[in-house]
Design an enzyme around this catalytic site. Structure first.
Site, short mmCIF file in Angstrom:
data_model
loop_
_atom_site.label_atom_id
_atom_site.label_comp_id
_atom_site.label_asym_id
_atom_site.label_seq_id
_atom_site.Cartn_x
_atom_site.Cartn_y
_atom_site.Cartn_z
N GLU A 64 3.71 8.79 -8.60
CA GLU A 64 4.15 7.80 -7.61
C GLU A 64 4.13 6.38 -8.18
O GLU A 64 5.06 5.62 -7.96
CB GLU A 64 3.27 7.85 -6.34
CG GLU A 64 3.52 9.05 -5.45
CD GLU A 64 4.83 9.01 -4.69
OE1 GLU A 64 5.59 8.03 -4.79
OE2 GLU A 64 5.11 10.00 -3.98
N ASP A 68 8.07 1.32 -0.47
CA ASP A 68 6.84 2.06 -0.77
C ASP A 68 5.90 1.12 -1.52
O ASP A 68 6.34 0.41 -2.43
CB ASP A 68 7.13 3.29 -1.63
CG ASP A 68 8.06 4.27 -0.95
OD1 ASP A 68 8.01 4.37 0.29
OD2 ASP A 68 8.83 4.94 -1.65
#
EC number: 3.2.1.17
Length: 147
Positions: free
Chosen positions: A53, A71
């Site tokens: 991520e 994000d």
């Protein structure tokens, strides 16, 4: 005077970069914050997730044009559903946290939000986990770490 300007830029770049954890340092931190085995998710899976991520970077961001959301942080927590960045349309703010707090070097708030997400949706809420960690041997992510 030039030295002060250069020093100022140096401090600014460090502040913008944030903290990039070393793998075992992050493993110890996540364990200390109670993620090892949380909701049945192993520490190795959390390490795999954060590697893919954010590359263990607390300041990582990724804009998603289709949802007009971003994000944030080491877990790449989304502003449409989980945090408030003040600019995402129709945001839910499920973790009741500012998105900027998810990018702090102290990752306690990011971990608390990740716990909330995994409690509600499971680890499959993270696309990177599904793509890179599910059905893979993730033991190497904690291998050699003194925990």
């Amino acid at each position: 005077m030039k030295a002060l300007i250069i020093l100022g830029f140096l401090f600014l770049s460090v502040a913008v970069q944030g903290k990039v954890f070393e793998r075992c340092e992050l493993a110890r931190t996540l364990k200390k914050l109670g993620l090892d085995g949380y909701k049945g998710v192993s520490l190795a899976n959390w390490l795999c997730l954060t590697k893919w991520e954010s590359s263990y970077n607390t300041k990582a961001t990724n804009y998603n044009p289709s949802s007009e959301s971003t994000d944030y942080g080491i877990f790449q927590i989304n502003s449409k559903w989980w945090c408030n960045d003040g600019k995402t349309p129709n945001a839910v703010d499920g973790c009741h946290v500012s998105c900027s707090e998810l990018m702090e070097n102290d990752i306690a708030k990011a971990v608390a939000c990740a716990k909330h997400i995994v409690s509600e949706q499971g680890i499959t809420a993270w696309v990177a986990w599904k793509s890179h960690c599910r059905d893979h041997d993730v033991s190497s992510y904690v291998q050699g770490c003194t925990l």
